[in-house]
Design a protein around this motif. Structure first.
Motif, PDB file in Angstrom:
ATOM      1  N   LEU A 227       0.785  -1.331   0.123  1.00  0.00           N
ATOM      2  CA  LEU A 227       0.056  -0.053  -0.035  1.00  0.00           C
ATOM      3  C   LEU A 227       0.827   1.307  -0.108  1.00  0.00           C
ATOM      4  N   LEU A 228       1.841   1.252   0.719  1.00  0.00           N
ATOM      5  CA  LEU A 228       2.815   2.399   0.934  1.00  0.00           C
ATOM      6  C   LEU A 228       3.654   2.612  -0.648  1.00  0.00           C
ATOM      7  N   LEU A 229       3.967   1.455  -1.264  1.00  0.00           N
ATOM      8  CA  LEU A 229       4.353   1.604  -2.544  1.00  0.00           C
ATOM      9  C   LEU A 229       3.532   2.073  -3.489  1.00  0.00           C
ATOM     10  N   ASP A 230       2.135   1.847  -3.450  1.00  0.00           N
ATOM     11  CA  ASP A 230       1.178   2.088  -4.481  1.00  0.00           C
ATOM     12  C   ASP A 230       1.048   3.782  -4.358  1.00  0.00           C
ATOM     13  N   CYS A 231       0.990   4.058  -2.997  1.00  0.00           N
ATOM     14  CA  CYS A 231       0.799   5.578  -2.683  1.00  0.00           C
ATOM     15  C   CYS A 231       2.027   6.381  -3.247  1.00  0.00           C
ATOM     16  N   TYR A 232       3.420   5.912  -2.901  1.00  0.00           N
ATOM     17  CA  TYR A 232       4.648   6.529  -3.456  1.00  0.00           C
ATOM     18  C   TYR A 232       4.343   6.550  -4.919  1.00  0.00           C
ATOM     19  N   GLY A 233       4.137   5.389  -5.792  1.00  0.00           N
ATOM     20  CA  GLY A 233       4.380   5.342  -7.112  1.00  0.00           C
ATOM     21  C   GLY A 233       3.407   6.316  -7.694  1.00  0.00           C
ATOM     22  N   GLN A 234       2.091   6.756  -7.161  1.00  0.00           N
ATOM     23  CA  GLN A 234       0.967   7.517  -7.567  1.00  0.00           C
ATOM     24  C   GLN A 234       1.080   8.838  -7.053  1.00  0.00           C
ATOM     25  N   SER A 235       2.362   9.273  -6.453  1.00  0.00           N
ATOM     26  CA  SER A 235       2.720  10.485  -6.000  1.00  0.00           C
ATOM     27  C   SER A 235       3.297  11.347  -6.754  1.00  0.00           C
ATOM     28  N   ASP A 236       3.615  12.481  -6.512  1.00  0.00           N
ATOM     29  CA  ASP A 236       4.458  13.715  -7.249  1.00  0.00           C
ATOM     30  C   ASP A 236       5.949  13.498  -6.563  1.00  0.00           C
ATOM     31  N   ALA A 237       6.282  12.299  -5.815  1.00  0.00           N
ATOM     32  CA  ALA A 237       7.649  12.286  -5.266  1.00  0.00           C
ATOM     33  C   ALA A 237       8.354  11.752  -6.214  1.00  0.00           C
ATOM     34  N   PRO A 238       9.754  12.132  -6.399  1.00  0.00           N
ATOM     35  CA  PRO A 238      10.464  11.308  -7.244  1.00  0.00           C
ATOM     36  C   PRO A 238      10.672  10.105  -7.561  1.00  0.00           C
ATOM     37  N   GLN A 239      10.615   9.783  -8.751  1.00  0.00           N
ATOM     38  CA  GLN A 239      10.409   8.225  -9.069  1.00  0.00           C
ATOM     39  C   GLN A 239      11.508   7.762  -9.598  1.00  0.00           C
ATOM     40  N   ASP A 240      12.902   8.490  -9.798  1.00  0.00           N
ATOM     41  CA  ASP A 240      13.994   7.882 -10.211  1.00  0.00           C
ATOM     42  C   ASP A 240      14.584   6.630  -9.524  1.00  0.00           C
ATOM     43  N   PRO A 241      15.020   5.559 -10.029  1.00  0.00           N
ATOM     44  CA  PRO A 241      15.162   4.454  -9.581  1.00  0.00           C
ATOM     45  C   PRO A 241      16.336   4.621  -8.476  1.00  0.00           C
ATOM     46  N   GLU A 242      17.205   5.415  -8.488  1.00  0.00           N
ATOM     47  CA  GLU A 242      18.368   5.696  -7.272  1.00  0.00           C
ATOM     48  C   GLU A 242      17.610   6.138  -6.065  1.00  0.00           C
ATOM     49  N   PHE A 243      16.473   7.062  -6.259  1.00  0.00           N
ATOM     50  CA  PHE A 243      16.038   7.482  -4.970  1.00  0.00           C
ATOM     51  C   PHE A 243      14.912   6.521  -4.402  1.00  0.00           C
ATOM     52  N   ALA A 244      14.065   5.814  -5.404  1.00  0.00           N
ATOM     53  CA  ALA A 244      13.146   4.957  -5.052  1.00  0.00           C
ATOM     54  C   ALA A 244      13.660   3.728  -4.267  1.00  0.00           C
ATOM     55  N   SER A 245      15.039   3.499  -4.600  1.00  0.00           N
ATOM     56  CA  SER A 245      15.372   2.196  -4.083  1.00  0.00           C
ATOM     57  C   SER A 245      15.776   2.449  -2.304  1.00  0.00           C
ATOM     58  N   ALA A 246      16.044   3.785  -2.147  1.00  0.00           N
ATOM     59  CA  ALA A 246      16.450   3.948  -0.848  1.00  0.00           C
ATOM     60  C   ALA A 246      15.284   4.057   0.191  1.00  0.00           C
ATOM     61  N   PRO A 247      14.277   4.611  -0.091  1.00  0.00           N
ATOM     62  CA  PRO A 247      12.603   4.297   0.524  1.00  0.00           C
ATOM     63  C   PRO A 247      12.301   2.925   0.642  1.00  0.00           C
ATOM     64  N   VAL A 248      12.425   2.075  -0.287  1.00  0.00           N
ATOM     65  CA  VAL A 248      11.956   0.623  -0.385  1.00  0.00           C
ATOM     66  C   VAL A 248      13.235  -0.035   0.632  1.00  0.00           C
ATOM     67  N   GLY A 249      14.302   0.217   0.781  1.00  0.00           N
ATOM     68  CA  GLY A 249      15.077  -0.424   1.628  1.00  0.00           C
ATOM     69  C   GLY A 249      14.731  -0.065   3.089  1.00  0.00           C
ATOM     70  N   TYR A 250      14.294   1.165   3.287  1.00  0.00           N
ATOM     71  CA  TYR A 250      14.158   1.560   4.617  1.00  0.00           C
ATOM     72  C   TYR A 250      12.655   1.017   5.197  1.00  0.00           C
ATOM     73  N   LEU A 251      11.986   0.788   3.949  1.00  0.00           N
ATOM     74  CA  LEU A 251      10.321   0.303   4.325  1.00  0.00           C
ATOM     75  C   LEU A 251      10.624  -1.197   4.681  1.00  0.00           C
ATOM     76  N   GLU A 252      11.461  -1.956   3.945  1.00  0.00           N
ATOM     77  CA  GLU A 252      11.848  -3.351   4.414  1.00  0.00           C
ATOM     78  C   GLU A 252      12.402  -3.604   5.797  1.00  0.00           C
TER      79      GLU A 252
END
Length: 157
Positions: free
Chosen positions: A92-117
């Motif tokens: 659900l968090l990733l759905d919200c993130y992916g549909q937001s205006d937050a940066p979607q570049d892979p370098e950034f996206a990998s950091a929040p995913v690591g933190y969420l895990e």
């Protein structure tokens, strides 16, 4: 030039508050997660945004006003969270993130995913019977990890 903090790259507290507000709005409609947050304080999304902001290198608002990492752990005690709930929360968090205006570049996206895990697994551990709060636990700090910073093509700023 040093890489910006994750907090700065995502757009600061405003972006995090929008993301957490949207996440908790969706949580209320989710059969798996709604019961966990049924008695949630209306300020909860903003508190979570402040926590993430601090973890991502932003202001120390959560530590100064809400008790830091030990207090966040305290909120998870005896919640009996399951692996299924953990995975649903991340989805659900990733759905919200992916549909937001937050940066979607892979370098950034990998950091929040690591933190969420990492953070969600810690929440499950701290939600089990017998878990204890370390009153001296430091606030986690999350960075760019293996990427070292955002992707900026040569010839651009």
């Amino acid at each position: 030039m040093p890489a910006p903090t994750l907090y700065d790259w995502i757009g600061g507290i405003e972006t995090l508050e929008r993301l957490t507000a949207e996440f908790y709005r969706r949580v209320q409609q989710d059969a798996e997660l709604a019961p966990i947050f049924a008695d949630m304080n209306p300020d909860h999304p903003a508190h979570v945004a402040a926590f993430i902001a601090e973890v991502f290198g932003g202001p120390k608002t959560y530590s100064e006003q809400h008790g830091g990492h030990p207090e966040m752990v305290r909120h998870h005690l005896n919640r009996h969270l399951t692996e299924t709930q953990r995975r649903r929360r991340i989805s659900l968090l990733l759905d919200c993130y992916g549909q937001s205006d937050a940066p979607q570049d892979p370098e950034f996206a990998s950091a929040p995913v690591g933190y969420l895990e990492w953070g969600s697994r810690l929440a499950v551990i701290n939600a089990q019977p017998g878990a204890k709060v370390n009153p001296h636990a430091e606030m986690p700090r999350w960075g760019w990890g293996e990427t070292g910073g955002p992707y900026i093509p040569k010839g651009t700023k």
